[in-house]
Design an enzyme around this catalytic site. Structure first.
Site, PDB file in Angstrom:
ATOM      1  N   HIS A  21     -32.199 -32.096  20.250  1.00  6.15           N
ATOM      2  CA  HIS A  21     -31.060 -33.121  20.221  1.00  6.15           C
ATOM      3  C   HIS A  21     -31.911 -34.379  20.664  1.00  6.15           C
ATOM      4  O   HIS A  21     -32.457 -34.581  21.818  1.00  6.15           O
ATOM      5  CB  HIS A  21     -30.037 -32.827  21.401  1.00  6.15           C
ATOM      6  CG  HIS A  21     -29.303 -31.474  21.133  1.00  6.15           C
ATOM      7  ND1 HIS A  21     -27.933 -31.578  20.456  1.00  6.15           N
ATOM      8  CD2 HIS A  21     -29.703 -30.209  21.320  1.00  6.15           C
ATOM      9  CE1 HIS A  21     -27.793 -30.099  20.331  1.00  6.15           C
ATOM     10  NE2 HIS A  21     -28.685 -29.427  21.030  1.00  6.15           N
ATOM     11  N   HIS A 199     -23.997 -24.335  17.010  1.00  2.00           N
ATOM     12  CA  HIS A 199     -24.430 -23.523  18.444  1.00  2.00           C
ATOM     13  C   HIS A 199     -23.405 -22.465  18.607  1.00  2.00           C
ATOM     14  O   HIS A 199     -22.106 -22.901  18.445  1.00  2.00           O
ATOM     15  CB  HIS A 199     -24.045 -24.628  19.504  1.00  2.00           C
ATOM     16  CG  HIS A 199     -25.274 -25.474  19.673  1.00  2.00           C
ATOM     17  ND1 HIS A 199     -25.673 -26.555  18.828  1.00  2.00           N
ATOM     18  CD2 HIS A 199     -26.191 -25.894  20.773  1.00  2.00           C
ATOM     19  CE1 HIS A 199     -26.635 -27.036  19.143  1.00  2.00           C
ATOM     20  NE2 HIS A 199     -26.767 -26.970  20.439  1.00  2.00           N
ATOM     21  N   GLU A 202     -24.305 -19.499  23.251  1.00  2.00           N
ATOM     22  CA  GLU A 202     -25.165 -19.887  24.443  1.00  2.00           C
ATOM     23  C   GLU A 202     -24.280 -19.411  25.630  1.00  2.00           C
ATOM     24  O   GLU A 202     -24.750 -18.586  26.402  1.00  2.00           O
ATOM     25  CB  GLU A 202     -25.334 -21.313  24.140  1.00  2.00           C
ATOM     26  CG  GLU A 202     -26.155 -22.166  25.239  1.00  2.00           C
ATOM     27  CD  GLU A 202     -25.986 -23.620  25.291  1.00  2.00           C
ATOM     28  OE1 GLU A 202     -25.223 -24.244  24.681  1.00  2.00           O
ATOM     29  OE2 GLU A 202     -27.138 -24.239  25.912  1.00  2.00           O
ATOM     30  N   ASP A 280     -34.659 -28.009  22.676  1.00  2.00           N
ATOM     31  CA  ASP A 280     -33.263 -28.310  22.993  1.00  2.00           C
ATOM     32  C   ASP A 280     -32.905 -29.733  23.283  1.00  2.00           C
ATOM     33  O   ASP A 280     -32.807 -30.519  22.574  1.00  2.00           O
ATOM     34  CB  ASP A 280     -32.631 -27.254  23.844  1.00  2.00           C
ATOM     35  CG  ASP A 280     -31.080 -27.292  23.933  1.00  2.00           C
ATOM     36  OD1 ASP A 280     -30.555 -27.787  22.791  1.00  2.00           O
ATOM     37  OD2 ASP A 280     -30.491 -26.497  24.381  1.00  2.00           O
ATOM     38  N   ASP A 281     -33.324 -29.957  24.770  1.00  2.00           N
ATOM     39  CA  ASP A 281     -33.111 -31.383  25.339  1.00  2.00           C
ATOM     40  C   ASP A 281     -34.191 -31.361  26.254  1.00  2.00           C
ATOM     41  O   ASP A 281     -34.039 -31.430  27.401  1.00  2.00           O
ATOM     42  CB  ASP A 281     -31.607 -31.446  26.034  1.00  2.00           C
ATOM     43  CG  ASP A 281     -30.474 -31.188  25.188  1.00  2.00           C
ATOM     44  OD1 ASP A 281     -30.338 -32.138  24.463  1.00  2.00           O
ATOM     45  OD2 ASP A 281     -30.147 -30.133  25.109  1.00  2.00           O
TER      46      ASP A 281
HETATM   47  N1  HPA Z   1     -25.693 -26.835  24.117  1.00  2.00           N
HETATM   48  C1  HPA Z   1     -24.690 -27.426  23.681  1.00  2.00           C
HETATM   49  N2  HPA Z   1     -24.492 -28.587  23.242  1.00  2.00           N
HETATM   50  C2  HPA Z   1     -25.653 -29.698  23.669  1.00  2.00           C
HETATM   51  C3  HPA Z   1     -26.593 -28.828  24.066  1.00  2.00           C
HETATM   52  C4  HPA Z   1     -26.579 -27.743  24.233  1.00  2.00           C
HETATM   53  O1  HPA Z   1     -27.596 -27.102  24.719  1.00  2.00           O
HETATM   54  N3  HPA Z   1     -27.771 -30.055  23.990  1.00  2.00           N
HETATM   55  C5  HPA Z   1     -26.966 -31.220  23.901  1.00  2.00           C
HETATM   56  N4  HPA Z   1     -25.770 -30.867  23.312  1.00  2.00           N
HETATM   57 ZN    ZN Z   2     -28.653 -27.319  21.562  1.00  2.00          ZN
END
Ligand code: HPA
Ligand code: ZN
Length: 338
Positions: A21, A199, A202, A280-281
């Protein structure tokens, strides 16, 4: 355990990153610089204070801070700076291709034009391709905590730019917002020729992974951890060669796992799944793609063959053409031999 040969192999392998992201690559230093440049108030006094706040117990905890951080992104130049900073980090990890997410609704809701966001990110990506040799695809995500109508509106805003946006994804708060909520907007995106990913699994149950496959008809599953709870679903994901974009340090920071040794990467490899490693971030979770490879390789004692497989999967699971994939796979062979 760290192992120097394995570490050197990870560093020299060409890689693709498929789950990133761009707003999640906003490092505290850039957050402060942009807050000052745009005169945006932030509830932190120092970079150290920001880093101390990055202590999450679940996805929502993180998202609350992530949306707060985004507020400093205002101008086309801000989105360029953000993207360029990420690509320099990626280049240092020998990432040769990126497929990055952005969250247009997180910006348009604050009064930033869709075009400002797209123009800045795309300019960064083009500079990265020219100056760092990193190719790219751009994926806009729908925020799943918002309504279906809101997602349709985001897609509408993308319509004049479909030659610059390659796919759609689905992110934000998973629990309570199943893929089914977005079946119609994904059908429209597919009809427009866009790639589709989401997604799932998770925090959400295996049923959400099934819905992403059956109702959204995704080409990849982002995360997918909880698919492992359902053996029939695992067999299906294996049989379809469905790519999973797993994010080990994210999983750790968001308490999806308690320690890196619990990462499902090795189990997924053993099950014959097309697992990939992603960051991811990274500004929030403590490491870019290289750090994610090193963390799982050490904690799970991955073999050289397994590490090479992860790098191969990252290209095979990308939205590149077959010819482009073949070129990258050849370069992996060169890196292994050299
Ligand atoms: N999961 C869901 N939404 C998100 C994530 C994530 O890891 N990172 C940024 N938006
Ligand atoms: Zn993500």
């Amino acid at each position: 355990m760290p192992n120097p040969d394995r570490a050197a192999l990870i560093d020299r392998l060409p890689k693709a990153e498929l789950h990133l992201h761009i707003e999640g690559s906003l490092e505290p230093e850039l957050l402060f610089a942009l807050a000052a440049r745009n005169a945006v108030a932030i509830p932190f006094a120092s970079v150290e204070e920001v880093r101390a706040a990055y202590d999450f117990s679940n996805l929502q905890d993180f998202l609350d801070i992530y949306y707060q951080g985004m507020a400093v992104l205002q101008t086309e130049q801000d989105f360029f700076d953000l993207t360029w900073a990420y690509l320099q980090r990626a280049a240092a990890d020998n990432v040769r291709h990126v497929e990055i997410f952005f969250d247009p609704q997180g910006h348009t809701a604050r009064g930033v034009a869709f075009e400002t966001v797209l123009d800045g990110i795309e300019r960064g990506l083009i500079a990265g391709q020219r100056e760092l040799g990193i190719t790219f695809r751009l994926i806009m995500c729908f925020l799943r905590h918002l309504s279906e109508e809101d997602a349709f509106s985001a897609l509408e805003q993308a319509m004049p730019h479909l030659d610059r946006i390659h796919g759609v994804g689905l992110d934000s708060s998973e629990l309570g917002h199943p893929p089914a909520k977005f079946a119609r907007v994904f059908a429209k995106a597919r009809a427009l020729g866009l790639h589709v990913t989401a997604h799932a699994g998770e925090e959400g149950p295996p049923e959400y992974v099934r819905e992403a496959l059956d109702l959204l008809k995704v080409e990849r599953i982002d995360h997918g951890n909880r698919a492992l709870e359902d053996p029939a679903l695992v067999r299906r994901i294996a049989a379809e060669g469905m790519t999973l974009t797993v994010c080990p340090l994210s999983n750790l920071k968001l308490c999806v796992i308690d320690e890196i040794a619990q990462s499902p990467v090795r189990q997924m490899l053993d099950l014959g799944l097309m697992v990939t490693i992603n960051s991811d971030d990274p500004a929030y979770f403590g490491g870019y793609v290289g750090a994610n490879y090193h963390a799982v390789a050490d904690a799970l004692d991955l073999s050289a063959d397994q590490i090479v497989r992860l790098a191969q999967n990252s290209f095979t699971g990308s939205f590149l053409s077959a010819a482009e994939k073949a070129l990258h796979l050849e370069r992996i062979v060169d890196a292994v031999n050299g």
